[in-house]
Every structure is written in structure tokens, then in C-alpha cells.
Design a protein around this motif. Sequence first.
Motif, PDB file in Angstrom:
ATOM      1  N   MET A   1      -9.974  18.425  -3.352  1.00  0.00           N
ATOM      2  CA  MET A   1     -10.366  17.621  -4.498  1.00  0.00           C
ATOM      3  C   MET A   1     -10.950  18.506  -5.598  1.00  0.00           C
ATOM      4  O   MET A   1     -10.719  18.249  -6.769  1.00  0.00           O
ATOM      5  CB  MET A   1     -11.388  16.567  -4.032  1.00  0.00           C
ATOM      6  CG  MET A   1     -11.834  15.634  -5.124  1.00  0.00           C
ATOM      7  SD  MET A   1     -10.469  14.593  -5.628  1.00  0.00           S
ATOM      8  CE  MET A   1     -11.283  13.559  -6.770  1.00  0.00           C
ATOM      9  N   GLY A   2     -11.710  19.542  -5.224  1.00  0.00           N
ATOM     10  CA  GLY A   2     -12.342  20.428  -6.196  1.00  0.00           C
ATOM     11  C   GLY A   2     -11.335  21.209  -7.019  1.00  0.00           C
ATOM     12  O   GLY A   2     -11.603  21.594  -8.137  1.00  0.00           O
ATOM     13  N   LYS A   3     -10.135  21.474  -6.459  1.00  0.00           N
ATOM     14  CA  LYS A   3      -9.112  22.225  -7.180  1.00  0.00           C
ATOM     15  C   LYS A   3      -8.242  21.305  -8.036  1.00  0.00           C
ATOM     16  O   LYS A   3      -7.670  21.741  -9.018  1.00  0.00           O
ATOM     17  CB  LYS A   3      -8.226  22.988  -6.199  1.00  0.00           C
ATOM     18  CG  LYS A   3      -8.969  24.088  -5.469  1.00  0.00           C
ATOM     19  CD  LYS A   3      -8.058  24.825  -4.538  1.00  0.00           C
ATOM     20  CE  LYS A   3      -8.839  25.911  -3.788  1.00  0.00           C
ATOM     21  NZ  LYS A   3      -8.002  26.660  -2.881  1.00  0.00           N
ATOM     22  N   ILE A   4      -8.153  20.070  -7.672  1.00  0.00           N
ATOM     23  CA  ILE A   4      -7.298  19.126  -8.401  1.00  0.00           C
ATOM     24  C   ILE A   4      -7.996  18.605  -9.658  1.00  0.00           C
ATOM     25  O   ILE A   4      -7.348  18.363 -10.674  1.00  0.00           O
ATOM     26  CB  ILE A   4      -6.898  17.949  -7.468  1.00  0.00           C
ATOM     27  CG1 ILE A   4      -6.044  18.482  -6.321  1.00  0.00           C
ATOM     28  CG2 ILE A   4      -6.154  16.879  -8.245  1.00  0.00           C
ATOM     29  CD1 ILE A   4      -5.692  17.441  -5.294  1.00  0.00           C
ATOM     30  N   ILE A   7      -7.350  20.542 -12.974  1.00  0.00           N
ATOM     31  CA  ILE A   7      -5.963  20.361 -13.400  1.00  0.00           C
ATOM     32  C   ILE A   7      -5.773  18.957 -13.966  1.00  0.00           C
ATOM     33  O   ILE A   7      -5.134  18.771 -15.005  1.00  0.00           O
ATOM     34  CB  ILE A   7      -5.000  20.628 -12.216  1.00  0.00           C
ATOM     35  CG1 ILE A   7      -5.075  22.105 -11.821  1.00  0.00           C
ATOM     36  CG2 ILE A   7      -3.572  20.243 -12.591  1.00  0.00           C
ATOM     37  CD1 ILE A   7      -4.339  22.442 -10.543  1.00  0.00           C
ATOM     38  N   LEU A   8      -6.347  17.972 -13.306  1.00  0.00           N
ATOM     39  CA  LEU A   8      -6.250  16.592 -13.766  1.00  0.00           C
ATOM     40  C   LEU A   8      -6.908  16.430 -15.140  1.00  0.00           C
ATOM     41  O   LEU A   8      -6.346  15.788 -16.035  1.00  0.00           O
ATOM     42  CB  LEU A   8      -6.908  15.655 -12.740  1.00  0.00           C
ATOM     43  CG  LEU A   8      -6.800  14.161 -13.023  1.00  0.00           C
ATOM     44  CD1 LEU A   8      -5.338  13.729 -13.029  1.00  0.00           C
ATOM     45  CD2 LEU A   8      -7.572  13.379 -11.983  1.00  0.00           C
ATOM     46  N   ILE A  12      -5.074  15.332 -18.653  1.00  0.00           N
ATOM     47  CA  ILE A  12      -5.555  14.200 -19.439  1.00  0.00           C
ATOM     48  C   ILE A  12      -5.862  14.649 -20.873  1.00  0.00           C
ATOM     49  O   ILE A  12      -5.516  13.962 -21.841  1.00  0.00           O
ATOM     50  CB  ILE A  12      -6.802  13.564 -18.777  1.00  0.00           C
ATOM     51  CG1 ILE A  12      -6.397  12.860 -17.478  1.00  0.00           C
ATOM     52  CG2 ILE A  12      -7.493  12.588 -19.726  1.00  0.00           C
ATOM     53  CD1 ILE A  12      -7.562  12.379 -16.640  1.00  0.00           C
ATOM     54  N   GLY A  13      -6.477  15.816 -21.021  1.00  0.00           N
ATOM     55  CA  GLY A  13      -6.788  16.341 -22.350  1.00  0.00           C
ATOM     56  C   GLY A  13      -5.532  16.615 -23.155  1.00  0.00           C
ATOM     57  O   GLY A  13      -5.450  16.283 -24.343  1.00  0.00           O
ATOM     58  N   VAL A  14      -4.529  17.217 -22.521  1.00  0.00           N
ATOM     59  CA  VAL A  14      -3.267  17.500 -23.215  1.00  0.00           C
ATOM     60  C   VAL A  14      -2.594  16.191 -23.602  1.00  0.00           C
ATOM     61  O   VAL A  14      -2.100  16.023 -24.720  1.00  0.00           O
ATOM     62  CB  VAL A  14      -2.334  18.370 -22.336  1.00  0.00           C
ATOM     63  CG1 VAL A  14      -0.943  18.444 -22.923  1.00  0.00           C
ATOM     64  CG2 VAL A  14      -2.911  19.771 -22.187  1.00  0.00           C
TER      65      VAL A  14
END
Length: 170
Positions: A1-4, A7-8, A12-14
Amino acid sequence: MGKILPILLALIGVGAGIGAGVMLKPDPEAGHGEVADCAPPADEGTHTASPPAVDEHGEEVTPEYVKMNNQFVIPVLKDGKMAALVVMSISLEVTPGGKEATFQREPKLRDAFNQVLFDHANSGGFDGVFTNSNRMVVLRDSLYEVAQKVAGPVVQDILINDIVRQDIQS
């Protein structure tokens, strides 16, 4: 979860950036109306940029821009000692096709610009609130005048891209 999670968040920002760009995109039909006149009043004694060049069909031709290769470094003296350094980046707006001729005159332009900048510094132009619009108009007009003498009517305007003053502690 800490690595995802990073990226998530990046996705979302992009996505939000793309969505905002699409939503805020100007209407291609709009924008052909009136344009606000941002020029200073003619009675301020400022130079007026040459009228836009037009081609044989009467359409406006986009000017070219020449960025001076290196920044200008101007010492500011007070009581005979260096009190500050001003660093500036300058570009010139030139007529279409005038870029190459301007680059050929760059050494002479740099010399003339340095003289104007040193004179401006010696007259107190970079003291206090040196970005005051009146002081900037005087500086830009002086640079424009000397550019016209060196490069001729190919120069349409002077653009001060960056300007910073670093006070020196003694």
C-alpha cells in the motif's frame, strides 16, 4: 500500500491537470474581439514599438525574439565600494528575418547595453525600489535607443526577462 499511494496520487494529479486544461481551454471562436491596450499613455515619453509587420496579404507577421547569450552583471557602488550586484537577462524583439543580423551585432550591442546599464547604476537607478515602473521605463527606453543606434530599425522593442539585485554585506 505504501508504494501504490505515491503512484496513485501522481496519476490523480496528472488527471486533474489534464481535466483543468481541457475545461479552461479558450474557445477558438472567442478571442478575436477587442484586445485591451496595455501600453502606457503616449505622454509618458516612452518609445513606442514599431507597428506590427504585415506580409503581402496584409496579415500580421509574428516578430522574432533574440535572447542575448549571457546575462548582464552590473555592480552597484556606494561610497566607492560595491554595495550590490544586479543581474539581468535581456531579449530583443526584432522584425521577421532580423534575427541573424542581430546576432552578428551582439558584441557591439552587449558593449552598448553595458554602458547604459552602468550609467543607470551610477545614477541610482538600481537603488531602493529599482523595479518601480518609472525606473524600468527609463531603463528600457535607454536600452531601446542604444539598440536602435547599433542595430538599426530591425529592433522593435527591448524585453527585460529577468532582473535581480543581490545586496553585499560589508
